[in-house]
Design an enzyme around this catalytic site. Structure first.
Site, PDB file in Angstrom:
ATOM      1  N   ARG A   1      19.000  40.163  73.091  1.00 49.61           N
ATOM      2  CA  ARG A   1      19.391  40.228  71.679  1.00 49.61           C
ATOM      3  C   ARG A   1      20.229  41.475  71.384  1.00 49.61           C
ATOM      4  O   ARG A   1      21.113  41.432  70.532  1.00 49.61           O
ATOM      5  CB  ARG A   1      18.144  40.200  70.794  1.00 49.61           C
TER       6      ARG A   1
ATOM      7  N   LYS B   1       3.845  20.443  68.889  1.00 44.30           N
ATOM      8  CA  LYS B   1       3.461  19.427  67.905  1.00 44.30           C
ATOM      9  C   LYS B   1       4.637  18.634  67.356  1.00 44.30           C
ATOM     10  O   LYS B   1       5.746  19.153  67.221  1.00 44.30           O
ATOM     11  CB  LYS B   1       2.775  20.113  66.722  1.00 44.30           C
TER      12      LYS B   1
ATOM     13  N   GLY C   1      13.752  30.575  71.301  1.00 39.59           N
ATOM     14  CA  GLY C   1      12.288  30.573  71.393  1.00 39.59           C
ATOM     15  C   GLY C   1      11.800  30.232  72.783  1.00 39.59           C
ATOM     16  O   GLY C   1      12.343  30.708  73.782  1.00 39.59           O
TER      17      GLY C   1
ATOM     18  N   GLY D   1      13.582  29.638  65.455  1.00 37.95           N
ATOM     19  CA  GLY D   1      13.375  29.058  64.120  1.00 37.95           C
ATOM     20  C   GLY D   1      14.699  28.708  63.465  1.00 37.95           C
ATOM     21  O   GLY D   1      14.847  27.635  62.862  1.00 37.95           O
TER      22      GLY D   1
HETATM   23  P1  AMP Z   1       6.806  24.801  70.112  1.00 33.26           P
HETATM   24  O1  AMP Z   1       6.590  26.178  69.553  1.00 33.26           O
HETATM   25  O2  AMP Z   1       6.407  23.707  69.208  1.00 33.26           O
HETATM   26  O3  AMP Z   1       8.180  24.622  70.714  1.00 33.26           O
HETATM   27  O4  AMP Z   1       5.795  24.662  71.320  1.00 33.26           O
HETATM   28  C1  AMP Z   1       5.816  25.463  72.459  1.00 33.26           C
HETATM   29  C2  AMP Z   1       4.435  25.465  73.012  1.00 33.26           C
HETATM   30  O5  AMP Z   1       4.052  24.135  73.307  1.00 33.26           O
HETATM   31  C3  AMP Z   1       4.300  26.242  74.308  1.00 33.26           C
HETATM   32  O6  AMP Z   1       3.530  27.390  74.055  1.00 33.26           O
HETATM   33  C4  AMP Z   1       3.582  25.264  75.230  1.00 33.26           C
HETATM   34  O7  AMP Z   1       2.511  25.868  75.922  1.00 33.26           O
HETATM   35  C5  AMP Z   1       3.056  24.224  74.277  1.00 33.26           C
HETATM   36  N1  AMP Z   1       2.853  22.917  74.916  1.00 33.26           N
HETATM   37  C6  AMP Z   1       3.746  22.231  75.645  1.00 33.26           C
HETATM   38  N2  AMP Z   1       3.203  21.091  76.134  1.00 33.26           N
HETATM   39  C7  AMP Z   1       1.922  21.074  75.696  1.00 33.26           C
HETATM   40  C8  AMP Z   1       0.848  20.157  75.885  1.00 33.26           C
HETATM   41  N3  AMP Z   1       1.003  19.056  76.611  1.00 33.26           N
HETATM   42  N4  AMP Z   1      -0.315  20.440  75.289  1.00 33.26           N
HETATM   43  C9  AMP Z   1      -0.471  21.565  74.554  1.00 33.26           C
HETATM   44  N5  AMP Z   1       0.504  22.464  74.343  1.00 33.26           N
HETATM   45  C10 AMP Z   1       1.694  22.228  74.911  1.00 33.26           C
END
Ligand code: AMP
Length: 397
Positions: free
Chosen positions: A37, A201, A354, A377
């Site tokens: 950054r 999620k 991210g 974000g």
């Molecule tokens: P996000 O911030 O929504 O992009 O999510 C990233 C996070 O999703 C990372 O910290 C991963 O560890 C988590 N992640 C990826 N696949 C899974 C899974 N199958 N179950 C639980 N967490 C997950």
């Protein structure tokens, strides 16, 4: 979207305030563990110095509680800037206090002043006009180069722009590059265009998915969010991460994809684990045979093969969100394999900031990707089709 450009601004010899994003990862000893950054901001800073400007730099760092906290001081950033720019960096002891005001006032052309962490001021995250005005009063020109925080209406990002007319404010090179890249990606992608969407999620990515559907040819789902889709289709996904309240939405997304002729892919196999832990017992299984009580924590080898095949003919790849729990070695393989494939591809490849940027860097593939965003974000909000509050005031009328 056309932005007010730093090149169209008459900045020669002026005092410029550059909002940067120096929110870098640091270890417990104050060592910067990834300075991307800071390096990304150098082009704008150097351009201003070359025009004889007196440069005031400001950034947030971490989440201090609206008051001075040595742990969140920008002193390590000043040191790194000194190494990169090879000139002395003056460091203020505060943000708009005596020290900052005094140093800003006597700052000469060719000199750089770094203010202390903007979030030492309570007003920063509240878009407090008093803080905006105080910051604005230090300079004649305002430049935003902090893409990573441009989705926030904060004092130094949004409020401050009101104190400068269009001839005296602009987007820096980094901000311009990010906005241009995502603009082209969403408005004029070279087809076929595939979006790989993962992460934890569905709720975090739903709006982006809906906005992407009419623009892409293929969607490949991975990560925890896949299980809400799989459960909605009637699979028993054990204890995998599922958002039951979003199953209807997930079905709607898949129906919409079908209506638009977008190919929508879900994992066919997973690495299932007994619990959410790095040393958990794990095994490969098809998504139809996840053992009761187990959870899918990564995509499996059949899915990797399928996704490679699906991506083989595309010209543009957007990747946002890991395929599994990449932070744990045992569940990082799917993400690593996809990262290698994306890196080797001849397509234009864009990685959202991210976690996805982090994982690509961890395996040393960042140089092989066409564009890695510096804002998780902020890039997600662009994919959702939003106009960022820090960018709106810098749009050409
Ligand atoms: P996000 O911030 O929504 O992009 O999510 C990233 C996070 O999703 C990372 O910290 C991963 O560890 C988590 N992640 C990826 N696949 C899974 C899974 N199958 N179950 C639980 N967490 C997950």
């Amino acid at each position: 979207m056309q932005l007010l450009s730093i090149k169209d601004c008459d900045i020669t010899g002026k005092k410029v305030f550059i909002r940067c994003d120096f929110n870098v990862p640091m270890d417990d000893y104050g060592n910067i563990t990834d300075d991307r950054r800071i390096r990304s901001a150098i082009a704008t800073v150097q351009f201003c110095l070359d025009q004889g400007c007196a440069v005031i730099l400001a950034s947030h760092f971490g989440r201090p509680k609206g008051e001075f906290d040595a742990k969140y001081s920008l002193i390590p950033v000043a040191r790194r800037l000194h190494q990169l720019l090879k000139i002395d960096i003056q460091m203020a002891e505060d943000v708009i206090g005596e020290s900052a005001k005094h140093l800003a006032e006597k700052l000469q052309g060719g000199e750089v002043l770094l203010l202390e962490n903007l979030r030492f001021e309570k007003g920063e995250t509240k878009n407090d006009p008093i803080l905006s005005k105080a910051l604005a009063s230090m300079a004649e020109v305002y430049i935003n180069d902090a893409f990573g925080v441009s989705h926030r209406a904060h004092s130094s990002v949004e409020g401050i722009t009101e104190y400068f007319d269009d001839a005296h404010k602009a987007a820096g090179f980094l901000l311009q590059k990010e906005i241009q890249f995502f603009g082209t990606l969403l408005e004029r992608p070279v087809r076929p265009f595939a979006a790989i969407v993962g992460g934890s999620k569905v709720s975090g990515k739903l709006e982006a998915l809906i906005n992407l559907l009419p623009r892409v040819d293929k969607v490949l789902i991975g990560g925890g969010m896949a299980f809400t889709f799989l459960k909605a289709l009637g699979h028993n996904v054990g204890n995998s991460l599922v958002e039951d309240d979003l199953m209807d939405e997930a079905l709607k997304v898949m129906e919409e994809a079908k209506r638009l002729g977008v190919k929508f892919y879900l994992p066919v196999d997973v690495v299932a684990a007994e619990k959410f832990a790095p040393d958990a017992a794990s095994r490969l299984t098809s998504v139809q045979e996840i053992p009761q009580g187990w959870m899918g924590l990564d995509i499996g080898p059949a899915t990797v093969r399928l996704y490679r095949q699906v991506l083989a003919d595309v010209q543009t790849i957007l990747w946002n969100g890991p395929m599994g729990v990449y932070e744990m070695d045992r569940f990082s393989r799917g993400s690593n394999k996809i990262a290698h494939f994306v890196a080797d591809s001849y397509a234009t490849t864009v990685v959202g900031g991210g976690d996805t940027a982090d994982l690509v860097q961890r395996i040393g593939l960042d140089e092989e990707i066409t564009f890695i965003s510096t804002g998780g974000g902020a890039s997600l909000e662009l994919l959702e089709g939003k106009v960022l509050p820090g960018v709106k005031p810098l749009m050409k009328k």
